[in-house]
Scaffold this active site. Structure first.
Site, mmCIF file in Angstrom:
data_model
loop_
_atom_site.group_PDB
_atom_site.id
_atom_site.type_symbol
_atom_site.label_atom_id
_atom_site.label_comp_id
_atom_site.label_asym_id
_atom_site.label_seq_id
_atom_site.Cartn_x
_atom_site.Cartn_y
_atom_site.Cartn_z
ATOM 1 N N HIS A 1 48.571 45.507 36.687
ATOM 2 C CA HIS A 1 48.725 46.265 35.451
ATOM 3 C C HIS A 1 50.002 47.104 35.487
ATOM 4 O O HIS A 1 50.570 47.345 36.555
ATOM 5 C CB HIS A 1 47.508 47.156 35.236
ATOM 6 C CG HIS A 1 46.223 46.393 35.066
ATOM 7 N ND1 HIS A 1 45.581 46.264 33.858
ATOM 8 C CD2 HIS A 1 45.481 45.697 35.965
ATOM 9 C CE1 HIS A 1 44.484 45.532 34.017
ATOM 10 N NE2 HIS A 1 44.404 45.171 35.287
ATOM 11 N N ASP B 1 44.363 47.413 42.615
ATOM 12 C CA ASP B 1 43.502 47.879 43.694
ATOM 13 C C ASP B 1 44.110 47.356 44.991
ATOM 14 O O ASP B 1 44.428 46.165 45.090
ATOM 15 C CB ASP B 1 42.094 47.301 43.566
ATOM 16 C CG ASP B 1 41.282 47.919 42.441
ATOM 17 O OD1 ASP B 1 41.848 48.684 41.640
ATOM 18 O OD2 ASP B 1 40.076 47.621 42.365
ATOM 19 N N SER C 1 47.776 39.056 47.250
ATOM 20 C CA SER C 1 48.995 39.195 48.025
ATOM 21 C C SER C 1 49.472 40.631 48.007
ATOM 22 O O SER C 1 48.708 41.545 48.288
ATOM 23 C CB SER C 1 50.071 38.238 47.518
ATOM 24 O OG SER C 1 51.165 38.234 48.394
#
Length: 295
Positions: free
Chosen positions: A156, A99, A259
């Site tokens: 992921h 995200d 980050s």
């Protein structure tokens, strides 16, 4: 308009200068230790303070009640309920690994990656001088995604792959927000980071996890916590001791604070979605492009 732009540039440069003067490794270690505290009153107050400052949708999280988290770091790296991030149906979709917000994306031209107006850095620098790994991405494509503090912070796989090699690269811990990217040359090639190269059906594919100010803790599913401690010296390169094969959408690591992630693809391997643009928000599992079968 000109004065506004000038003022913004001055602020960006002042912020970058301040960071050069700060003991960033020490500050990041201090924040990491604070986020590990399990004292109920302290960690609950810290989580509540964070929730007041940022819009976090805990209805998606495995635990919707802040008091159920063991520490602030447990909250920050929270898992999601099953089904909260469905993977794009197209089996050749290039999935967003996180995200976040698209910072930049596009072609790697003459071995260089665009950072912000007036700034770029080389693939070889990003990969800590690994010329062999860098060569396969020359004239390929990249995508840089920034994770804000309120985002889901697990990383992921964009597509299925087998880990070929990885490295830990000591470096600075500057902020990676837009202001610093505009003001500080070669930002992502300066900061502490973890590089991983996978063999995939689309050919070699790279993911770089970039540490940042206050958020320099990196972790992978194959090596556990890599930082802290924040080391100095030469990069450390590793070959996997055992096969590490991860499916599309499978967790590969996490930021124990947030980050930036940088994706690297070989020439001809990826076509980005035509609607992709800097500033667009993405969610893990959505298609940001399509990959092509290698060979």
């Amino acid at each position: 308009m000109a004065n506004t732009q000038t003022d913004a540039t001055v602020r960006d440069r002042a912020f970058a200068l301040l960071q050069r003067l700060l003991p960033t490794r020490w500050l990041s270690m201090l924040v990491f230790r604070i986020t590990q505290i399990r004292h109920a009153g302290f960690k609950n107050a810290l989580i509540r303070l964070f929730l007041r400052g940022f819009s976090v949708d805990l209805s998606e999280a495995e635990y919707a009640i802040p008091e159920n988290y063991d520490s602030f770091n447990h909250f920050f790296t929270r898992a999601l309920k099953p089904g909260m991030r469905p993977l794009a149906a197209d089996p050749q979709a290039l999935l967003s690994p996180v995200d976040g917000t698209i910072s930049q994306f596009g072609d790697i031209r003459d071995g260089r990656i665009f950072q912000a107006k007036g700034h770029e850095y080389s693939v070889t620098e990003l990969l800590a001088g690994d010329a062999e790994a860098a060569q396969v991405f020359m004239n390929g494509r990249f995508c840089t995604i920034y994770l804000a503090p309120y985002n889901y912070h697990r990383i992921h796989m964009p597509l299925e792959g087998r880990l070929r090699k990885w490295s830990y690269v000591p470096g600075r811990l500057f902020s990676v927000n837009a202001a610093t990217a505009r003001a500080l040359p070669r930002l992502f090639a300066r900061n502490e980071r973890l590089n991983a190269v996978f063999d995939t059906r689309a050919g070699p594919f790279g993911l770089t996890l970039v540490g940042a100010l206050f958020v320099g803790s990196l972790e992978t599913v194959w090596a556990g916590r890599v930082t802290p401690p924040h080391l100095r010296g030469e990069p450390a390169h590793y070959q996997p001791m055992n096969p590490v094969i991860l499916g599309r959408g499978e967790e590969l690591g996490r930021f124990n604070m947030g980050s930036t992630v940088i994706l690297l693809a070989a020439p001809g391997a990826v076509e980005f979605d035509p609607t992709l643009a800097p500033g667009r928000t993405v969610r893990m599992g959505e298609a940001i492009g399509r990959w092509r079968q290698h060979g």
